[in-house]
Motif scaffolding. Structure first.
Motif, PDB file in Angstrom:
ATOM      1  N   ASN A 222       0.855  -1.195   0.000  1.00 55.94           N
ATOM      2  CA  ASN A 222       0.000   0.000   0.000  1.00 55.94           C
ATOM      3  C   ASN A 222       0.886   1.239   0.000  1.00 55.94           C
ATOM      4  O   ASN A 222       2.105   1.143  -0.129  1.00 55.94           O
ATOM      5  CB  ASN A 222      -0.954  -0.007   1.205  1.00 55.94           C
ATOM      6  CG  ASN A 222      -0.215  -0.205   2.520  1.00 55.94           C
ATOM      7  OD1 ASN A 222       0.719   0.533   2.836  1.00 55.94           O
ATOM      8  ND2 ASN A 222      -0.623  -1.217   3.289  1.00 55.94           N
ATOM      9  N   GLU A 223       0.283   2.399   0.139  1.00 51.89           N
ATOM     10  CA  GLU A 223       1.032   3.652   0.078  1.00 51.89           C
ATOM     11  C   GLU A 223       2.006   3.803   1.245  1.00 51.89           C
ATOM     12  O   GLU A 223       3.013   4.497   1.141  1.00 51.89           O
ATOM     13  CB  GLU A 223       0.066   4.849   0.060  1.00 51.89           C
ATOM     14  CG  GLU A 223      -0.719   4.991  -1.231  1.00 51.89           C
ATOM     15  CD  GLU A 223       0.187   5.218  -2.427  1.00 51.89           C
ATOM     16  OE1 GLU A 223       1.184   5.952  -2.278  1.00 51.89           O
ATOM     17  OE2 GLU A 223      -0.082   4.654  -3.495  1.00 51.89           O
ATOM     18  N   LEU A 224       1.707   3.154   2.362  1.00 49.11           N
ATOM     19  CA  LEU A 224       2.532   3.319   3.552  1.00 49.11           C
ATOM     20  C   LEU A 224       3.610   2.240   3.691  1.00 49.11           C
ATOM     21  O   LEU A 224       4.625   2.464   4.338  1.00 49.11           O
ATOM     22  CB  LEU A 224       1.645   3.305   4.805  1.00 49.11           C
ATOM     23  CG  LEU A 224       0.589   4.421   4.887  1.00 49.11           C
ATOM     24  CD1 LEU A 224      -0.251   4.263   6.144  1.00 49.11           C
ATOM     25  CD2 LEU A 224       1.266   5.797   4.863  1.00 49.11           C
ATOM     26  N   GLY A 225       3.393   1.099   3.097  1.00 44.83           N
ATOM     27  CA  GLY A 225       4.346   0.011   3.290  1.00 44.83           C
ATOM     28  C   GLY A 225       4.357  -0.990   2.155  1.00 44.83           C
ATOM     29  O   GLY A 225       3.506  -0.960   1.248  1.00 44.83           O
ATOM     30  N   HIS A 226       5.342  -1.853   2.189  1.00 44.85           N
ATOM     31  CA  HIS A 226       5.477  -2.916   1.182  1.00 44.85           C
ATOM     32  C   HIS A 226       6.208  -4.069   1.864  1.00 44.85           C
ATOM     33  O   HIS A 226       7.429  -4.043   2.005  1.00 44.85           O
ATOM     34  CB  HIS A 226       6.255  -2.409  -0.029  1.00 44.85           C
ATOM     35  CG  HIS A 226       6.284  -3.372  -1.171  1.00 44.85           C
ATOM     36  ND1 HIS A 226       6.214  -2.964  -2.487  1.00 44.85           N
ATOM     37  CD2 HIS A 226       6.391  -4.729  -1.221  1.00 44.85           C
ATOM     38  CE1 HIS A 226       6.262  -4.008  -3.282  1.00 44.85           C
ATOM     39  NE2 HIS A 226       6.382  -5.101  -2.521  1.00 44.85           N
TER      40      HIS A 226
END
Length: 261
Positions: A222-226
């Protein structure tokens, strides 16, 4: 040191204005390219960045951007580099299409072909159902008037049937073209258990003679993590939580492996 990175997604042509592609952005591949660029000190160091038409582009010295479209285009460019340049490591993060367009037709063309087959062959009650079905399908998709893909398909056509065929597995050709290159493969699944993800990534490593595989699940991006798991040949793995961590982790492991050779 020369590094080759693939990133983004491929696009398979339907006609000359329409394609089938995937949602890969190339953000992770770009982050990996930049992480390698930050570690380079020699003027001869070079990064080849093969990417899809809409992929994110890393901007740094010694990164050569090479845009590709289809799987065939990727294979051509990849083969050209691996047969003419010495590559120390290949980071194959690109989301390569599993299928490409084989035939374009319409429901009415299929129906017409089947009707012609039945008319020409008469009653087929003596045939086994599976045999009859196979013959009807073969006739339906080999004897129809295909729409072709050289021009724009008319938007007046009410229905279009797209028949697709498997594309070659690009990752399988890399070590064959340059056996000494270190290979990092990538595996993306969706909504599976960590155990399944690790097992699948490890199987990819064994099948394609990879030195490392980065396994990730779509639900963990997602935009915050991978979230990603960097798997080694002994099936141990490192866990990362962001694209930056993954990129730096891959660069660190690649350098460590190459420096020990």
């Amino acid at each position: 040191m020369n590094i080759l990175i693939t990133a983004g997604g491929t696009s398979e042509k339907i006609d000359n204005v329409r394609t089938i592609t995937n949602s890969s952005t190339g953000k992770l591949g770009s982050a990996i390219a930049l992480a390698f660029a930050e570690t380079y000190t020699q003027p001869t160091d070079r990064i080849y960045y093969l990417c899809g038409q809409n992929a994110v582009i890393p901007e740094a010295d010694r990164i050569s951007i090479i845009r590709i479209g289809s799987v065939n285009d990727l294979m051509e460019k990849l083969t050209g580099i691996l047969t003419t340049e010495r590559i120390d490591a290949v980071i194959h993060s690109m989301a390569v299409s599993d299928y490409t367009v084989d035939t374009l037709t319409t429901k009415s063309s299929i129906a017409s072909s089947i009707a012609d087959f039945i008319s020409q062959n008469g009653p087929s009650a003596a045939l086994e159902p599976e045999t009859l079905t196979a013959q009807l399908i073969e006739k339906a998709f080999s004897g129809t008037d295909t729409l072709g893909s050289e021009n724009k398909i008319s938007s007046d056509i009410e229905d279009i049937v797209i028949v697709m065929k498997k594309t070659p597995k690009v990752i399988g050709m890399i070590k064959k073209l340059q056996p000494a290159a270190l290979l990092v493969g990538f595996k993306l699944l969706s909504n599976v258990s960590p155990e399944t993800l690790i097992d699948t990534g490890y199987n990819l490593l064994l099948k394609n003679n990879c030195d490392l595989v980065l396994a990730n699940d779509l639900s963990g991006i997602n935009e915050l993590g991978h979230r990603g798991f960097l798997i080694s040949p002994d099936k141990t793995y490192e866990t990362f939580e962001t694209k930056s961590q993954i990129a730096k982790g891959i660069v660190k492991r690649v350098h460590a492996i190459l420096n020990n050779q």
